[in-house]
Design a protein around this motif. Structure first.
Motif, PDB file in Angstrom:
ATOM      1  N   MET A   1       0.822  -1.171   0.000  1.00 38.03           N
ATOM      2  CA  MET A   1       0.000   0.000   0.000  1.00 38.03           C
ATOM      3  C   MET A   1       0.878   1.251   0.000  1.00 38.03           C
ATOM      4  O   MET A   1       0.611   2.195  -0.738  1.00 38.03           O
ATOM      5  CB  MET A   1      -0.931  -0.036   1.217  1.00 38.03           C
ATOM      6  CG  MET A   1      -2.033   0.931   1.156  1.00 38.03           C
ATOM      7  SD  MET A   1      -3.330   0.653   2.388  1.00 38.03           S
ATOM      8  CE  MET A   1      -2.433   0.665   3.895  1.00 38.03           C
ATOM      9  N   ASN A   4       2.582   1.510  -3.350  1.00 38.70           N
ATOM     10  CA  ASN A   4       1.626   1.981  -4.345  1.00 38.70           C
ATOM     11  C   ASN A   4       1.432   3.496  -4.243  1.00 38.70           C
ATOM     12  O   ASN A   4       1.394   4.199  -5.253  1.00 38.70           O
ATOM     13  CB  ASN A   4       0.295   1.251  -4.170  1.00 38.70           C
ATOM     14  CG  ASN A   4      -0.632   1.436  -5.344  1.00 38.70           C
ATOM     15  OD1 ASN A   4      -0.200   1.687  -6.456  1.00 38.70           O
ATOM     16  ND2 ASN A   4      -1.920   1.302  -5.095  1.00 38.70           N
ATOM     17  N   TYR A   5       1.337   3.988  -3.011  1.00 39.28           N
ATOM     18  CA  TYR A   5       1.176   5.433  -2.807  1.00 39.28           C
ATOM     19  C   TYR A   5       2.414   6.186  -3.309  1.00 39.28           C
ATOM     20  O   TYR A   5       2.299   7.221  -3.977  1.00 39.28           O
ATOM     21  CB  TYR A   5       0.921   5.736  -1.332  1.00 39.28           C
ATOM     22  CG  TYR A   5       0.660   7.209  -1.076  1.00 39.28           C
ATOM     23  CD1 TYR A   5      -0.577   7.767  -1.366  1.00 39.28           C
ATOM     24  CD2 TYR A   5       1.651   8.027  -0.568  1.00 39.28           C
ATOM     25  CE1 TYR A   5      -0.820   9.122  -1.152  1.00 39.28           C
ATOM     26  CE2 TYR A   5       1.424   9.385  -0.351  1.00 39.28           C
ATOM     27  CZ  TYR A   5       0.181   9.922  -0.641  1.00 39.28           C
ATOM     28  OH  TYR A   5      -0.060  11.262  -0.430  1.00 39.28           O
ATOM     29  N   LYS A  16      -4.156  10.070  -6.124  1.00 42.31           N
ATOM     30  CA  LYS A  16      -3.372   9.180  -5.250  1.00 42.31           C
ATOM     31  C   LYS A  16      -3.975   9.089  -3.852  1.00 42.31           C
ATOM     32  O   LYS A  16      -3.959   8.032  -3.234  1.00 42.31           O
ATOM     33  CB  LYS A  16      -1.912   9.616  -5.188  1.00 42.31           C
ATOM     34  CG  LYS A  16      -1.685  10.942  -4.485  1.00 42.31           C
ATOM     35  CD  LYS A  16      -0.227  11.347  -4.489  1.00 42.31           C
ATOM     36  CE  LYS A  16      -0.120  12.717  -3.821  1.00 42.31           C
ATOM     37  NZ  LYS A  16       1.170  13.310  -4.000  1.00 42.31           N
ATOM     38  N   LEU A  20      -5.410   5.725  -2.033  1.00 41.76           N
ATOM     39  CA  LEU A  20      -4.951   5.325  -0.706  1.00 41.76           C
ATOM     40  C   LEU A  20      -6.136   5.065   0.218  1.00 41.76           C
ATOM     41  O   LEU A  20      -6.162   4.063   0.936  1.00 41.76           O
ATOM     42  CB  LEU A  20      -4.037   6.397  -0.105  1.00 41.76           C
ATOM     43  CG  LEU A  20      -3.531   6.119   1.307  1.00 41.76           C
ATOM     44  CD1 LEU A  20      -2.660   4.862   1.331  1.00 41.76           C
ATOM     45  CD2 LEU A  20      -2.764   7.314   1.844  1.00 41.76           C
ATOM     46  N   ASN A  23      -7.707   1.807  -0.688  1.00 42.11           N
ATOM     47  CA  ASN A  23      -6.862   0.706  -0.219  1.00 42.11           C
ATOM     48  C   ASN A  23      -7.015   0.476   1.280  1.00 42.11           C
ATOM     49  O   ASN A  23      -7.027  -0.663   1.744  1.00 42.11           O
ATOM     50  CB  ASN A  23      -5.395   0.966  -0.561  1.00 42.11           C
ATOM     51  CG  ASN A  23      -5.094   0.821  -2.028  1.00 42.11           C
ATOM     52  OD1 ASN A  23      -5.844   0.208  -2.770  1.00 42.11           O
ATOM     53  ND2 ASN A  23      -3.992   1.407  -2.466  1.00 42.11           N
ATOM     54  N   LEU A  24      -7.120   1.554   2.047  1.00 45.60           N
ATOM     55  CA  LEU A  24      -7.309   1.434   3.500  1.00 45.60           C
ATOM     56  C   LEU A  24      -8.657   0.797   3.828  1.00 45.60           C
ATOM     57  O   LEU A  24      -8.745  -0.037   4.733  1.00 45.60           O
ATOM     58  CB  LEU A  24      -7.185   2.802   4.171  1.00 45.60           C
ATOM     59  CG  LEU A  24      -5.766   3.354   4.284  1.00 45.60           C
ATOM     60  CD1 LEU A  24      -5.780   4.817   4.746  1.00 45.60           C
ATOM     61  CD2 LEU A  24      -4.944   2.512   5.239  1.00 45.60           C
ATOM     62  N   SER A  26     -10.317  -1.283   1.903  1.00 46.71           N
ATOM     63  CA  SER A  26     -10.180  -2.687   1.531  1.00 46.71           C
ATOM     64  C   SER A  26      -9.401  -3.468   2.589  1.00 46.71           C
ATOM     65  O   SER A  26      -9.780  -4.580   2.954  1.00 46.71           O
ATOM     66  CB  SER A  26      -9.485  -2.793   0.178  1.00 46.71           C
ATOM     67  OG  SER A  26      -9.293  -4.136  -0.178  1.00 46.71           O
ATOM     68  N   LEU A  27      -8.326  -2.879   3.092  1.00 46.12           N
ATOM     69  CA  LEU A  27      -7.521  -3.525   4.128  1.00 46.12           C
ATOM     70  C   LEU A  27      -8.350  -3.765   5.383  1.00 46.12           C
ATOM     71  O   LEU A  27      -8.305  -4.846   5.971  1.00 46.12           O
ATOM     72  CB  LEU A  27      -6.297  -2.669   4.450  1.00 46.12           C
ATOM     73  CG  LEU A  27      -5.345  -3.209   5.514  1.00 46.12           C
ATOM     74  CD1 LEU A  27      -4.682  -4.499   5.042  1.00 46.12           C
ATOM     75  CD2 LEU A  27      -4.290  -2.161   5.847  1.00 46.12           C
TER      76      LEU A  27
END
Length: 125
Positions: A1, A4-5, A16, A20, A23-24, A26-27
């Protein structure tokens, strides 16, 4: 992650920060799902409902499912996967393959075991 950022920063991607945030989210969903599965397995282990020995045997799945074998102690072999079956009721349970958790239910007809389901895959006796 993080990588990726950083990659998106180097490319000057304007979205971006939204990537992020996604992604957070999803995590967190993955973490919550894993926690829920762990609780289910722990509950099944705590309840200790014995498996009916008539479920022991070899079951044939579809072309892509292969064979599933269940021994009298609830040890399950399915291809390269080896795990333990924990019963949640007299005919439903969870198979803990350590790398994944699979649902388990029995298909019966007048008490005779016809097959089993695992995460919507059917295995006939």
């Amino acid at each position: 992650m993080v990588a990726n950022y950083l990659y998106n920063s180097i490319l000057n991607k304007k979205n971006k920060d939204s990537i992020l945030k996604a992604n957070l989210v999803s995590l967190k969903q993955n973490f919550d799902s894993d926690l829920k599965e762990t609780k289910k397995v722990n509950e099944a282990m705590r309840v200790k409902i014995p498996m009916d020995e008539k479920y022991a045997g070899i079951y044939k799945g579809g072309e892509r499912s292969g064979y599933m074998e269940i021994n009298k102690k609830g040890k399950v072999s399915w291809g390269n996967l080896k795990g333990q079956l924990y019963m949640l009721s007299d005919s439903t349970g969870l198979i803990n393959f350590r790398t994944m958790l699979r649902s388990f239910s029995v298909k019966k007809d007048h008490g005779a075991v016809l097959g089993v389901y695992s995460n919507e895959r059917y295995f006939s006796r």
